[in-house]
Structure formats: C-alpha cells, structure tokens
Design a protein around this motif. Sequence first.
Motif, PDB file in Angstrom:
ATOM      1  N   SER A  85      -8.863   1.082   0.761  1.00  0.00           N
ATOM      2  CA  SER A  85      -8.778  -0.251   0.649  1.00  0.00           C
ATOM      3  C   SER A  85      -9.852  -0.830  -0.065  1.00  0.00           C
ATOM      4  N   PHE A  91      -2.858  -3.908  -4.134  1.00  0.00           N
ATOM      5  CA  PHE A  91      -3.630  -2.534  -3.882  1.00  0.00           C
ATOM      6  C   PHE A  91      -4.153  -2.165  -4.887  1.00  0.00           C
ATOM      7  N   GLU A 158      -3.231   7.256   5.270  1.00  0.00           N
ATOM      8  CA  GLU A 158      -3.585   5.781   5.774  1.00  0.00           C
ATOM      9  C   GLU A 158      -2.361   4.797   4.352  1.00  0.00           C
ATOM     10  N   HIS A 161      -2.022   1.224   3.485  1.00  0.00           N
ATOM     11  CA  HIS A 161      -2.431   0.326   2.395  1.00  0.00           C
ATOM     12  C   HIS A 161      -1.951  -0.209   1.128  1.00  0.00           C
ATOM     13  N   GLN A 164       0.251  -3.132   2.690  1.00  0.00           N
ATOM     14  CA  GLN A 164       0.109  -4.510   3.120  1.00  0.00           C
ATOM     15  C   GLN A 164      -0.062  -5.692   2.331  1.00  0.00           C
TER      16      GLN A 164
END
Length: 331
Positions: A85, A91, A158, A161, A164
């Motif tokens: 992140s 990204f 995760e 990410h 997002q």
Amino acid sequence: MTADHAVTALSAHRVRHPRITERLNDLSALMYPVSTDDIILVCGPSGVGKSTLSRFLVEDAVRGSQAAMNRDAGLVPAIYVEAPSSGEREFSWALLYQNILSQLEGELPMRRHAYSVDPATNRLSILPGLSPNSLAALRTAVERALRDRGTTHVVIDEAAHIMQHQNTRRLTANMNTLKSLSNRSGAQFVLSSSYDLFQMMSLSGQLARRTQVLHFDRYRQDNDSDVRAFRSCVQWFEKQLPELFAGRLLPYSEVLHDNALGCIGTLRDVLTRAARFMAAKGGWSPELLRRCLLTDAQHKRILEEILEGEEAINPGISHTAIRPRSPKKAA
C-alpha cells in the motif's frame, strides 16, 4: 518477566488451530499442477488468521518439496509477499514485482530489462525504447524468475490493496494482469484478503467467474464444535505464557470468544496487550484483561463488517449476536 518478553512469547509461535488445518486441506485440493484455477481468493474477517494461513501454506509447500530442493538448490516452490500500500491512488505493480523478485533472487542491485525474441535471428534481445527497471522490465524479470525458480505458488497477502480505489474496468484490468502473469509464469496465485476484495470482485461477473473463492470463516458461538475449538486455542495461549496465564484464561473463554468474534488473530492481539500490561504491573489481573478487550464501539463495527461479508459470500448465514461482557471477578 519483562513486557517485551511477554509480547515475544505470544508472537513468536503461530498456532495451527483446526480452522487453519481445514483451510489448508481445502487449498491442497485446489492447488495442483494442471489446475484451471489460476487465481484462488482466500477471504475472511479481519483478525481471523489469514496471514498465518498464508505463511503455513508456503511453509507446507516448501516442506513437501524438500527432496526436490535438495536436488536443485535454486528451486523455490512457493513464496509469500504482501501487496504493498504505497499511498498512491493507483496500485504500485512495480513495488509488488520488486517484492516478488526479492523473495526469488534476494536484494540484488541488478538492472532489469524487458526482453523479446528477435524474429529474424530467433535470439533474445532487449526491447528498444525501454529504460532499465521500467514496469515492463520488472514484469519480464518476474516471469523469468518464477519459471527459472520452478515456483508453482505465489501467495499474496493483503490483496485488497490491488483493488482499492478502482472502478470495475480497472478492477478487471488488474485481475487480467494477475491472470496473464499466472499463465506466462506457470505459477498459481493465492490472494488473501478481507471480505472487501470479494465484494469488489462481485461487482463484475467476469472477475467472479475466473476466480475460485475459499471462505476462511471464524469460530462461531452457535456451533458446539467451534466453541470447543476456540477453547483449545485459549488453552494453547495459556501454555505459551504459563507465568501469567496458566489455568487463568480458560474460565474467561466464553467472554474472549464473544469479544474476539471467534477470530484467533484478534484473540492474540487482545492477549498480547494484556500480557504486556500484566508483565509491567506485576502479574495476572482480571481487571487488566478486561481493559484490553475490544471496546463496545470496536466490537460493534467489526461485527457489522463480518456480518456483511458473511451475507455476501454465503447468503442466509445466521448469527447469534451476544454483547461483549467483562471478565468475571477472580475467585
């Protein structure tokens, strides 16, 4: 005992509890050389233990390939990375590729180039017009490294990410990137994430269709076998820190189950905070344990997210909500 020692005692070991074993068995059934599932999504609540599952998955893959690794010192059957992140709106694929390369090749100060095959000479050549360490160069390096190292599984923790702040078109493009990387490298990708990623992917039928979803669910309070399994986890934590917890946590198992919402990672966080306080203040204290529980506001918000996620991934799932309680007074 120092406070730092108390924290280390709980964080140094990962518990392979029953739900972890169940999900590892499920993944084993989905991960095989000719599998058509290029991407597997493991999703569940925050704090359920997805990162622990991911690391066990890689460790088991390495352990199962030990004989082959003894024959080939360069073999890396599986790797674990976190999706970065970076704070940017888009990204950072460059950072992800660098993380993958660091797992496969170490921190080498090597300049990366993008290559192609010259149709006239049939030789490998550097693509013109691209600077070293460009995104294309890093992508080429990752593909080659995965093939050269014989890597069959890439576990990305995760993984939300990656998705997002993206619209449906961009989500599809990012998943296409992963699918293409899987196809070209021959590695199967396992994405570990909260329910957010599942819900984002559900916005597109194309995304949902090409991904195998595995639900890593919590220990529920309305299931007797789950209650017993959670109690066994509480006992495991007692054994890891006997100076503070031996024989003292189990009477509060129901309270801990309710407050941690059946998530072992959340339980570990609560007990780590409690151990640090207790070590600093002279020993076991039910009051300090109570102070380290999730607050009513935290509990409510996390429960809402869990119920929304469970309803999305398994419509009709039931839940008996029980308000968090304070530990009973010590006898």
